[in-house]
Design a protein around this motif. Structure first.
Motif, PDB file in Angstrom:
ATOM      1  N   ASN A  89     -29.222   9.729 -16.968  1.00  0.00           N
ATOM      2  CA  ASN A  89     -29.098   9.207 -18.330  1.00  0.00           C
ATOM      3  C   ASN A  89     -30.395   9.312 -19.121  1.00  0.00           C
ATOM      4  O   ASN A  89     -30.371   9.359 -20.347  1.00  0.00           O
ATOM      5  N   SER A  90     -31.510   9.350 -18.423  1.00  0.00           N
ATOM      6  CA  SER A  90     -32.784   9.400 -19.132  1.00  0.00           C
ATOM      7  C   SER A  90     -33.769  10.410 -18.538  1.00  0.00           C
ATOM      8  O   SER A  90     -34.678  10.856 -19.231  1.00  0.00           O
ATOM      9  N   ARG A  91     -33.588  10.787 -17.271  1.00  0.00           N
ATOM     10  CA  ARG A  91     -34.518  11.678 -16.598  1.00  0.00           C
ATOM     11  C   ARG A  91     -33.806  12.893 -16.024  1.00  0.00           C
ATOM     12  O   ARG A  91     -32.610  12.854 -15.725  1.00  0.00           O
ATOM     13  N   VAL A  92     -34.577  13.969 -15.874  1.00  0.00           N
ATOM     14  CA  VAL A  92     -34.074  15.199 -15.253  1.00  0.00           C
ATOM     15  C   VAL A  92     -34.955  15.510 -14.044  1.00  0.00           C
ATOM     16  O   VAL A  92     -36.177  15.562 -14.158  1.00  0.00           O
ATOM     17  N   LYS A  93     -34.315  15.698 -12.897  1.00  0.00           N
ATOM     18  CA  LYS A  93     -35.030  16.158 -11.709  1.00  0.00           C
ATOM     19  C   LYS A  93     -34.596  17.588 -11.431  1.00  0.00           C
ATOM     20  O   LYS A  93     -33.427  17.927 -11.609  1.00  0.00           O
ATOM     21  N   TRP A  94     -35.525  18.424 -11.011  1.00  0.00           N
ATOM     22  CA  TRP A  94     -35.174  19.817 -10.732  1.00  0.00           C
ATOM     23  C   TRP A  94     -35.807  20.295  -9.439  1.00  0.00           C
ATOM     24  O   TRP A  94     -36.801  19.744  -8.966  1.00  0.00           O
ATOM     25  N   ARG A  95     -35.179  21.307  -8.884  1.00  0.00           N
ATOM     26  CA  ARG A  95     -35.678  21.940  -7.663  1.00  0.00           C
ATOM     27  C   ARG A  95     -35.531  23.448  -7.822  1.00  0.00           C
ATOM     28  O   ARG A  95     -34.439  23.940  -8.116  1.00  0.00           O
ATOM     29  N   LEU A  96     -36.615  24.157  -7.655  1.00  0.00           N
ATOM     30  CA  LEU A  96     -36.621  25.614  -7.723  1.00  0.00           C
ATOM     31  C   LEU A  96     -36.774  26.155  -6.310  1.00  0.00           C
ATOM     32  O   LEU A  96     -37.777  25.907  -5.645  1.00  0.00           O
ATOM     33  N   ARG A  97     -35.760  26.889  -5.861  1.00  0.00           N
ATOM     34  CA  ARG A  97     -35.786  27.413  -4.496  1.00  0.00           C
ATOM     35  C   ARG A  97     -35.932  28.928  -4.522  1.00  0.00           C
ATOM     36  O   ARG A  97     -35.081  29.639  -5.069  1.00  0.00           O
ATOM     37  N   GLY A  98     -37.022  29.399  -3.952  1.00  0.00           N
ATOM     38  CA  GLY A  98     -37.252  30.832  -3.825  1.00  0.00           C
ATOM     39  C   GLY A  98     -37.038  31.273  -2.396  1.00  0.00           C
ATOM     40  O   GLY A  98     -36.547  30.521  -1.557  1.00  0.00           O
ATOM     41  N   ARG A  99     -37.436  32.489  -2.097  1.00  0.00           N
ATOM     42  CA  ARG A  99     -37.256  33.000  -0.731  1.00  0.00           C
ATOM     43  C   ARG A  99     -38.019  32.160   0.287  1.00  0.00           C
ATOM     44  O   ARG A  99     -37.475  31.792   1.323  1.00  0.00           O
TER      45      ARG A  99
END
Length: 243
Positions: A9-19
């Motif tokens: 509702n107020s925050r965004v969490k992200w995860r970037l997965r590479g090789r």
């Protein structure tokens, strides 16, 4: 690379997965700095998977920011009637927040018995899942900040400031009455959780969300998994791609 996004509702969490690498971050919805620290190399992003409970406006803001870093359109993953043994209790699964669903999917992959998932964010959600994967239902309660905001905005003669944590004794000032009262409510919630887990014969409690430490401080025992929603989103997104 694959980008996984948990939009609350107020925050965004992200995860970037590479090789060979996994990078994580978070930011506020609508902030110009959201994804600013997200490194994108020449390989580029091949998939953007999103779990969200945000409003249409929030989703539009997210999509605008995403367009600045990748041409790949986001794929939204919603709650389903079942997924790899997890069965939703809702008659209309799509009406349940996808963050709760993805957290349950992730928790189910970590344990063979029944479990509880507690997500302490803007709201606190509690979900119980039996050993056979049946979702037994759950609860949605106001988070601590939401409680404070309601008392501050909707009760004109209640004035308090600062934060007093860790005490639930009867207060002798308005500030103590408010802060101790919120703590008292949370400790009561933790006690009820313990009773439910024991009554239902659940094996484990998983705790996630920005206020998880506060719940643990109130006596809730379990495994803290900050990225539980993203874990479940990865599982679901991978399964869809395999199909």
């Amino acid at each position: 690379m694959k980008l996984f996004v948990d939009m609350g509702n107020s925050r965004v969490k992200w995860r970037l997965r590479g090789r060979d690498t996994v990078l994580e971050g978070e930011g506020a919805i609508g902030s110009d700095s959201l994804f600013a620290d997200l490194p994108v190399d020449d390989e580029g992003i091949r998939q953007v998977a999103v779990s969200t409970v945000a409003s249409d406006q929030g989703r539009q803001q997210l999509e605008q920011r995403l367009r600045e870093i990748t041409r790949v359109p986001p794929e939204y993953f919603w709650t389903e009637s079942q997924w790899q043994g997890v069965i939703c209790a809702y008659d209309k699964p799509e009406s349940m927040g996808s963050d709760r669903w993805h957290a349950m999917v992730a928790a189910h992959s970590r344990v063979t018995g029944g479990f509880a998932v507690v997500d302490a964010g803007s709201a606190v959600t509690v979900d119980y899942v039996a050993a056979d994967g049946r979702h037994l239902g759950g609860y949605i309660l106001a988070g601590q900040n939401m409680m404070y905001r309601a008392l501050s905005q909707d009760a004109a003669r209640i004035h308090f400031g600062g934060r007093i944590q860790g005490d639930s004794a009867p207060g002798s000032s308005t500030a103590e009455c408010v802060h101790h009262g919120v703590e008292w409510l949370w400790r009561g919630m933790v006690q009820q959780l313990r009773e439910d887990v024991r009554t239902l014969g659940l094996e484990k409690v998983f705790i996630t969300g920005g206020d998880s430490d506060r719940l643990i401080g109130c006596g809730l025992q379990g495994e803290s998994v900050p990225g539980l929603v993203l874990d479940g989103l990865e599982i679901v997104a991978a399964g869809v791609r395999e199909d």
